[in-house]
Write an enzyme that holds these catalytic residues in place. Sequence first.
Site, PDB file in Angstrom:
ATOM      1  N   LYS A 196       0.836  -1.200   0.000  1.00 53.68           N
ATOM      2  CA  LYS A 196       0.000   0.000   0.000  1.00 53.68           C
ATOM      3  C   LYS A 196       0.878   1.260   0.000  1.00 53.68           C
ATOM      4  O   LYS A 196       0.575   2.254  -0.678  1.00 53.68           O
ATOM      5  CB  LYS A 196      -0.926  -0.013   1.225  1.00 53.68           C
ATOM      6  CG  LYS A 196      -1.746   1.273   1.434  1.00 53.68           C
ATOM      7  CD  LYS A 196      -2.684   1.545   0.270  1.00 53.68           C
ATOM      8  CE  LYS A 196      -3.782   2.546   0.554  1.00 53.68           C
ATOM      9  NZ  LYS A 196      -3.463   3.808   1.119  1.00 53.68           N
TER      10      LYS A 196
ATOM     11  N   HIS B 172       2.198   1.716  -3.428  1.00 53.90           N
ATOM     12  CA  HIS B 172       1.059   2.218  -4.217  1.00 53.90           C
ATOM     13  C   HIS B 172       0.946   3.737  -4.041  1.00 53.90           C
ATOM     14  O   HIS B 172       0.807   4.483  -5.004  1.00 53.90           O
ATOM     15  CB  HIS B 172      -0.228   1.520  -3.761  1.00 53.90           C
ATOM     16  CG  HIS B 172      -1.495   2.227  -4.150  1.00 53.90           C
ATOM     17  ND1 HIS B 172      -1.945   3.351  -3.488  1.00 53.90           N
ATOM     18  CD2 HIS B 172      -2.394   1.984  -5.130  1.00 53.90           C
ATOM     19  CE1 HIS B 172      -3.065   3.766  -4.055  1.00 53.90           C
ATOM     20  NE2 HIS B 172      -3.355   2.949  -5.049  1.00 53.90           N
TER      21      HIS B 172
ATOM     22  N   GLU C 232       1.423   6.757  -6.643  1.00 54.75           N
ATOM     23  CA  GLU C 232       0.347   7.761  -6.780  1.00 54.75           C
ATOM     24  C   GLU C 232       0.941   9.174  -6.762  1.00 54.75           C
ATOM     25  O   GLU C 232       0.570  10.024  -7.583  1.00 54.75           O
ATOM     26  CB  GLU C 232      -0.639   7.567  -5.621  1.00 54.75           C
ATOM     27  CG  GLU C 232      -1.810   8.509  -5.578  1.00 54.75           C
ATOM     28  CD  GLU C 232      -2.602   8.314  -4.288  1.00 54.75           C
ATOM     29  OE1 GLU C 232      -2.844   9.323  -3.598  1.00 54.75           O
ATOM     30  OE2 GLU C 232      -2.961   7.169  -3.958  1.00 54.75           O
TER      31      GLU C 232
END
Length: 484
Positions: free
Chosen positions: A185, A188, A192
């Site tokens: 995460k 991720h 982003e």
Amino acid sequence: MAEAQADIAVIGLAVMGQNLILNMNDHGFVVCAFNRTVEKVDAFLANEAKGTKIIGASSFEDMVAKLKKPRRVMLMVKAGKPVDQFIDRIVPLLEAGDIIIDGGNSEYLDSNRRCQSLKEKGLLFIGTGVSGGEEGARYGPSIMPGGAEEAWPHVKDIFQGISAKVNGEPCCDWVGSEGAGHFVKMVHNGIEYGDMQLICEAYHVMKDALGMKPDEMSKVFNEWNKSELSSFLIEITAAILAYKDTDGSPLVEKIRDSAGQKGTGKWTGISALEYGVPATLISEAVFARCLSSLQAERIEASKTLNGPKTSKYTGDKTEFIEQIRLALYASKIVSYAQGFMLLREAAKVFSWKLNYGGIALMWRGGCIIRSDFLGNIKEAFDKNPDLNNLLMDDFFKQAIHNCQESWRKVVSSSVMLGIPTPAFSCALAFYDGYRSERLPANLIQAQRDYFGAHTYELLSNPGQFVHTNWTGKGGNVSASTYSA
């Protein structure tokens, strides 16, 4: 004694917690909602959860009593100390084999620690990344669970049931042990940051070099969303640029140019430094936000620091817009390549067995970085699970080769026009560095040996460290070597 009827309890009734509960209810699971401020439970049951099968709890004890075994308790609370405080409060009420799930944005090292300490108490821990914001939580997020693998069969149906689906496949699968879910995460979120910065640089070049207005740029982003760049972030950028304030003018132009951050991009950059992975684009995206926050200093500097005489592009406008699109695509490939390099290194460090194709699939839907492009990444790892770098996959190699002339033109034109494109530029520098058979680090090794007797290796004898008395006065004693 309360009747055990709930499949799972969720603690924390902020927007993400409430939406996940409603999502679970939609998929046929009985959820027990709990919040330390019990009035919030009553308000939730009387309003958003009215007419559902959702039940409430008036205390920790009441919540635990209402759970079927093995008990599943999911925390949707602020990362850090609050998670530990809730765990400490729940643990005495649970039995061996019960499961605690942390669905917040926790740091992966905290999840490593929690997994270990709960294992010692006979309890199972899952640290799961949940991405997609409020809407994702309500209608289908990307879910990245990791921790005690024996807990997975007990939560799999719930998590895969509520997750986003792409071609019928859930955007959720088991990631790996300990803090692997939260690490994935975190990466991720770092990607982003990179995606957002790249899009902002494309916007900046179109705005300053080509003098384009938001409406015109919105149409460009809408077109780009029908190409290889098709993604959630490109889609919302088109919508943002088209959005008008009450006076009919573009709202985006009225927003202060100083970006905030919650820290997960920074964690990714710190991890990259920690494990020696050149995730330069993610780190540059974080630094770009830091620079944006120096707004008062920038305004002062803009009055005295000169740039080039012109900031306007004089070539073919349509051609340059297409070159910007290709530069964005090539830079995005580098960003994801770097993110997966970091995942691969962390897997080595922590002995995690990560499924890289599966991770790409988890990100295909529900999450902020969802895009068609992730399907190509999944295919690359399906073809070769041991792929060292995405740039070495035939599809991505060809894509970069097709883009690179445009990419170089955009970066060089931006430099000559004085428009900062830190993410475009560092992505290109990484690509050129990665494809270089020789880099100038031989000189760095000589410098280190000259001033600190740190030794160096010769090309003819790798693995053998030697020292040179460069000045004739330094002697032949060398410092112990360390990895550069």
